[in-house]
Scaffold this active site. Sequence first.
Site, PDB file in Angstrom:
ATOM      1  CE  LYS A 288      -1.517  -8.494  -1.258  1.00 19.00           C
ATOM      2  NZ  LYS A 288      -2.397  -8.913  -2.369  1.00 19.00           N
TER       3      LYS A 288
ATOM      4  CE  LYS B 188       1.764  -9.072  -9.112  1.00 19.95           C
ATOM      5  NZ  LYS B 188       0.308  -8.834  -9.199  1.00 19.95           N
TER       6      LYS B 188
ATOM      7  CE  LYS C 128      -6.725  -4.925  -6.972  1.00 16.23           C
ATOM      8  NZ  LYS C 128      -6.544  -5.668  -8.227  1.00 16.23           N
TER       9      LYS C 128
END
Length: 331
Positions: free
Chosen positions: A196, A199, A114
């Site tokens: 992955k 969302k 991140k």
Amino acid sequence: MDKKKVVYSGIQPTGCLTLGNYIGAVSNWLTMQDEYDCLFSIADLHALTVRQVPADFRKTALRFFAQYLAMGLDPKKSILYFQSHVPQHAELTWILNCFTYVGEASRMTQFKDKSQKHLDNVNMGLMDYPVLMAADILLYQSDLVPVGGDQKQHLELTRDIAMRFNNLYSPTFVVPEAYIPKQGAKICSLADPTAKMSKSDPDANATISIIDSPEEIINKIKRAVTDSEPHVAYSEDKPGISNLLTIFSAVTGRGIDSLADEYRDKGYAAFKSAVGEAVVEKLRPVRAEFERLSADKDYLMSVAREGAERAQRIAYKTLAKVYRKVGLVER
Ligand code: TYM
């Protein structure tokens, strides 16, 4: 009678709740809520580690709460609430911060990923994220934490923090265990089956939202990236087809081998259309229930209020114990 095990888990309300969240996490929550004492939160404080547009964020969080209920999480069986409604989460985080090393936190893969993705906003919260998660779990003396594979490292850190605290003072926290499904722990992106399904993926074709329309679902699966070899099989060199087989198996409850045998020579088009139909059927009632619940904000808020009250009663006890052990003067 033995005390029931305590189960805790949560989801960050950003973007859309995906089929990955459903298969990797929520489908296990649904079976656990009949057997255990469960708490499931909307991890809204976690989501603030990335910039949110306030009005959209509020709507998204409420939509996620409605989706929790629509998927079958039941306020009569489980405690369902917003993390930010229970102040003890932030309070325990502060204490646990003092028992977590900077080295440990900076080694977390998700923090590193991140930080790379949000170079202009590598804030303290991003690094502290797993400590807040540890506070979530430890506040309720949780035994089991059903999550997808990407949360394994955070669970290990939670266990380390709990054991460190218990050793320094005296047994205070239950040391929780991760519950990661053998199959479905990593549902992959439809656009890049080596990554992955996430969302926050900006490519809408990469993910399936649990409230996508039947047409959207069928089309996205039709377009899913696969290889050019014609046989349906589950193997490492066929990540796209293997991902679809995992999804197919999760939504039908049938074994991967039996599905692979049945579709081996039928061609990718027929296979993809069968997977699409099966996902549509699985999500049809969720979508309908979501539409119904979304129109009843008063009901949603009453469930959230009751959930937060119940959660606070438990959280308060743990926090009081922790404050006492570290030597804070009693209020
Ligand atoms: P989050 O919001 O990223 O994801 C929610 C849950 O869904 C699982 N998951 C997946 N499983 C399989 N395949 C995928 N593609 C996939 N994507 C996501 C995640 O593993 C997770 O179980 N930090 C957590 C939320 C959280 C939490 C907690 C979890 C906050 N506090 C306490 C457990 C206990 C998170 O960001 O999950």
